[in-house]
Design a protein around this motif. Structure first.
Motif, mmCIF file in Angstrom:
data_model
loop_
_atom_site.group_PDB
_atom_site.id
_atom_site.type_symbol
_atom_site.label_atom_id
_atom_site.label_comp_id
_atom_site.label_asym_id
_atom_site.label_seq_id
_atom_site.Cartn_x
_atom_site.Cartn_y
_atom_site.Cartn_z
ATOM 1 N N HIS A 180 -3.506 -12.426 -61.551
ATOM 2 C CA HIS A 180 -4.841 -13.008 -61.376
ATOM 3 C C HIS A 180 -4.880 -14.397 -62.000
ATOM 4 O O HIS A 180 -4.615 -14.550 -63.188
ATOM 5 C CB HIS A 180 -5.917 -12.140 -62.038
ATOM 6 C CG HIS A 180 -7.249 -12.817 -62.097
ATOM 7 N ND1 HIS A 180 -8.071 -12.923 -60.991
ATOM 8 C CD2 HIS A 180 -7.885 -13.462 -63.104
ATOM 9 C CE1 HIS A 180 -9.167 -13.596 -61.329
ATOM 10 N NE2 HIS A 180 -9.080 -13.938 -62.606
ATOM 11 N N ASP A 185 -4.819 -15.774 -65.777
ATOM 12 C CA ASP A 185 -6.210 -16.159 -65.499
ATOM 13 C C ASP A 185 -6.343 -17.682 -65.334
ATOM 14 O O ASP A 185 -6.738 -18.148 -64.276
ATOM 15 C CB ASP A 185 -7.174 -15.638 -66.573
ATOM 16 C CG ASP A 185 -8.600 -15.531 -66.059
ATOM 17 O OD1 ASP A 185 -8.853 -15.881 -64.882
ATOM 18 O OD2 ASP A 185 -9.482 -15.097 -66.823
ATOM 19 N N HIS A 192 -6.303 -18.847 -61.390
ATOM 20 C CA HIS A 192 -7.020 -19.886 -60.651
ATOM 21 C C HIS A 192 -6.163 -21.154 -60.684
ATOM 22 O O HIS A 192 -5.995 -21.765 -61.742
ATOM 23 C CB HIS A 192 -8.386 -20.144 -61.282
ATOM 24 C CG HIS A 192 -9.143 -18.873 -61.533
ATOM 25 N ND1 HIS A 192 -9.811 -18.196 -60.534
ATOM 26 C CD2 HIS A 192 -9.289 -18.123 -62.650
ATOM 27 C CE1 HIS A 192 -10.351 -17.110 -61.043
ATOM 28 N NE2 HIS A 192 -10.043 -17.030 -62.325
HETATM 29 ZN ZN LIG Z 1 -10.398 -15.331 -63.497
#
Ligand SMILES: [Zn+2]
Length: 308
Positions: free
Chosen positions: A91, A290, A93
């Motif tokens: 996960h 993340d 970005h």
């Molecule tokens: Zn996130």
């Protein structure tokens, strides 16, 4: 010969050559020998196992690959190093790295990353569905697996943010039909899900209706009825845990507990004891970053840093 979007031939296309190499009738492009193979299928470390590669794919993995070596084969001596599968960031970005998908891929391939699950919600805040499509399209062209999740929450805290664009349930329905979308990105509006907010539940329904996965984001220490209400809403994973109790609670609900080590989050050490001390099944736990700033990528690495 036809190639897929990444430029590699498909397994079906190269299978005849892979078979010939493994059988010793054709030469591999590369053989790696003298290493220790970490076999994640059997959970063994296999000393002396060798690997033969042809057309960018594994043709042979076994104790002795000398029958795969021919005139044109490059032989790499591993000298006792471990051979591990490609690493996966479960996960993250890409925008947090201040990079585009192509440049992010270029930065992490050298660190052993071969797969990433990305949620382009930062660009969704600015450009809406159009921005998500740009990131999605570029992700499909990379020589690593970039699985894109459709951002769920732009804005993430309605009433408290002034985003440039908004994501609607109709946007989610449309994106679920794109070829690279694997599910719904982190459902950050957890108070909305707990309160039965129609818009949030419609986005989740649009995802589940096509058999795709809803990513979680329950950023609260409350593990009472609110947490259970969120779990009942459908998220399959959650990366907002910060302590052992958080990790255990998520796995007990059948969610995957994602443990983060990024540029801003240091949640692996405080949660890994759920496996190492409490003995929970490690298959319930996944590592992710993340957010990984480009400075972290250059100075410390990517998933190789998390694993260490
Ligand atoms: Zn996130």
């Amino acid at each position: 010969m036809r190639k897929n979007s990444t430029g590699f031939q498909t397994w079906a296309e190269v299978a005849p050559r892979l078979v010939a190499v493994a059988a010793g009738r054709a030469a591999a492009d590369m053989v790696i020998r003298g290493g220790k193979l970490v076999n994640v299928h059997s959970r063994e470390v296999l000393d002396g196992w060798e690997v033969a590669i042809a057309a960018g794919r594994f043709a042979y993995v076994g104790p002795d690959a000398s029958h795969c070596i021919g005139d044109g084969t490059e032989v790499v001596e591993a000298e006792g190093r471990y051979l591990i599968p490609g690493l996966c960031d479960a996960h993250m970005h890409i925008e947090s790295g201040m990079l585009t998908p192509a440049e992010f891929a270029r930065a992490v391939i050298g660190h052993g990353t071969t797969s990433m699950f990305v949620d382009p919600h930062e660009i969704a805040n600015v450009l809406g569905l159009e921005g998500v499509r740009l990131m999605h399209d570029e992700a499909l062209l990379q020589p690593v697996n970039i699985f894109t999740q459709m951002p769920s929450c732009a804005p993430s805290a309605p009433g408290l943010e002034t985003t440039g664009r908004e994501i609607t349930p109709e946007d989610v329905v449309e994106a679920m039909g794109w070829p690279g979308i694997v599910g719904l990105g982190e459902m950050m509006n957890f108070p909305g899900v707990v309160a039965g907010d129609a818009k949030m539940l419609a986005e989740i329904a649009a995802t589940q209706n096509v058999g795709k996965t809803v990513g979680g984001h329950y950023a609260s220490p409350d593990l009472g009825p609110a947490f259970h209400a969120y779990a009942a809403g459908g998220p399959a994973d959650d990366h907002e845990g910060t302590c052992e109790a958080d990790a255990v609670a998520r796995v007990r609900q059948g969610m995957k507990s994602m443990m983060r080590l990024g540029s801003a989050w240091y949640d692996v050490e405080s949660q890994i004891t759920a496996v190492t001390e409490k003995g929970l099944d490690p298959r319930g736990f996944i590592l992710c970053t993340d957010d990984c700033h480009s400075g972290t990528l250059v100075n410390d690495g990517h998933m190789n840093r998390v694993v260490r």
